[in-house]
Design a protein around this motif. Sequence first.
Motif, PDB file in Angstrom:
ATOM      1  N   GLU A  19       0.827  -1.199   0.000  1.00 52.19           N
ATOM      2  CA  GLU A  19       0.000   0.000   0.000  1.00 52.19           C
ATOM      3  C   GLU A  19       0.865   1.254   0.000  1.00 52.19           C
ATOM      4  O   GLU A  19       1.922   1.297   0.641  1.00 52.19           O
ATOM      5  N   ALA A  20       0.428   2.288  -0.701  1.00 51.89           N
ATOM      6  CA  ALA A  20       1.128   3.572  -0.724  1.00 51.89           C
ATOM      7  C   ALA A  20       1.026   4.223   0.652  1.00 51.89           C
ATOM      8  O   ALA A  20       0.121   3.923   1.435  1.00 51.89           O
ATOM      9  N   VAL A  21       1.959   5.125   0.930  1.00 48.45           N
ATOM     10  CA  VAL A  21       1.982   5.855   2.188  1.00 48.45           C
ATOM     11  C   VAL A  21       1.778   7.336   1.880  1.00 48.45           C
ATOM     12  O   VAL A  21       2.519   7.921   1.084  1.00 48.45           O
ATOM     13  N   ASP A  22       0.768   7.943   2.493  1.00 43.67           N
ATOM     14  CA  ASP A  22       0.529   9.377   2.361  1.00 43.67           C
ATOM     15  C   ASP A  22       1.258  10.092   3.487  1.00 43.67           C
ATOM     16  O   ASP A  22       1.096   9.726   4.658  1.00 43.67           O
ATOM     17  N   ILE A  23       2.067  11.087   3.121  1.00 42.51           N
ATOM     18  CA  ILE A  23       2.833  11.803   4.135  1.00 42.51           C
ATOM     19  C   ILE A  23       2.671  13.303   3.973  1.00 42.51           C
ATOM     20  O   ILE A  23       2.266  13.795   2.914  1.00 42.51           O
ATOM     21  N   ASP A  24       3.008  14.013   5.026  1.00 48.85           N
ATOM     22  CA  ASP A  24       3.083  15.459   5.020  1.00 48.85           C
ATOM     23  C   ASP A  24       4.567  15.778   5.185  1.00 48.85           C
ATOM     24  O   ASP A  24       5.115  15.649   6.279  1.00 48.85           O
ATOM     25  N   ALA A  25       5.234  16.140   4.093  1.00 50.64           N
ATOM     26  CA  ALA A  25       6.679  16.344   4.105  1.00 50.64           C
ATOM     27  C   ALA A  25       7.022  17.827   4.201  1.00 50.64           C
ATOM     28  O   ALA A  25       6.372  18.669   3.584  1.00 50.64           O
ATOM     29  N   LEU A  26       8.042  18.122   4.969  1.00 49.80           N
ATOM     30  CA  LEU A  26       8.581  19.468   5.039  1.00 49.80           C
ATOM     31  C   LEU A  26       9.290  19.755   3.719  1.00 49.80           C
ATOM     32  O   LEU A  26      10.177  18.998   3.311  1.00 49.80           O
ATOM     33  N   ALA A  27       8.879  20.795   3.012  1.00 52.01           N
ATOM     34  CA  ALA A  27       9.507  21.172   1.740  1.00 52.01           C
ATOM     35  C   ALA A  27      10.674  22.092   2.054  1.00 52.01           C
ATOM     36  O   ALA A  27      10.501  23.147   2.655  1.00 52.01           O
ATOM     37  N   ASP A  28      11.871  21.671   1.660  1.00 52.65           N
ATOM     38  CA  ASP A  28      13.082  22.418   1.992  1.00 52.65           C
ATOM     39  C   ASP A  28      13.929  22.595   0.741  1.00 52.65           C
ATOM     40  O   ASP A  28      14.613  21.675   0.316  1.00 52.65           O
ATOM     41  N   THR A  29      13.883  23.792   0.149  1.00 49.95           N
ATOM     42  CA  THR A  29      14.640  24.060  -1.075  1.00 49.95           C
ATOM     43  C   THR A  29      16.137  24.138  -0.804  1.00 49.95           C
ATOM     44  O   THR A  29      16.932  24.081  -1.738  1.00 49.95           O
TER      45      THR A  29
END
Length: 126
Positions: A19-29
């Motif tokens: 199964e896929a995993v849904d995440i909330d990732a910190l976007a860091d350029t």
Amino acid sequence: MGLTNAKIQLRNPRRPELEAVDIDALADTGAVHMCIPLHIQMQLQLDEAEAKEVTLADGSRKLVPYVGPIELRFRNRIGFTGALVMGDTPLLGAIPMEDMDLVVVPKTREVIINPLNPNIATSVAK
């Protein structure tokens, strides 16, 4: 300005039955790679390809596992990347954001599809 997060879905393309995993990732350029916690590596059964030495924000160096491949999905975009296994929060770095043609909007603190290319990701290959 504050922190910017992106809701993305992760899959192991070598194990499509998982199964896929849904995440909330910190976007860091300012970060280069995708980083995931150990529990996500275990959940997706991602194989370690090698260890990489990384330099942390305080200047210290650490040897961490590099795993993959990982399939990332963000709205109508798909990308593939490897990930460093470290920390307790998923982090979306510059390489996967560039690959999917995503941009960070500091004013609204959101990650969006590049408005110049809404239908298909573009890249420079020269």
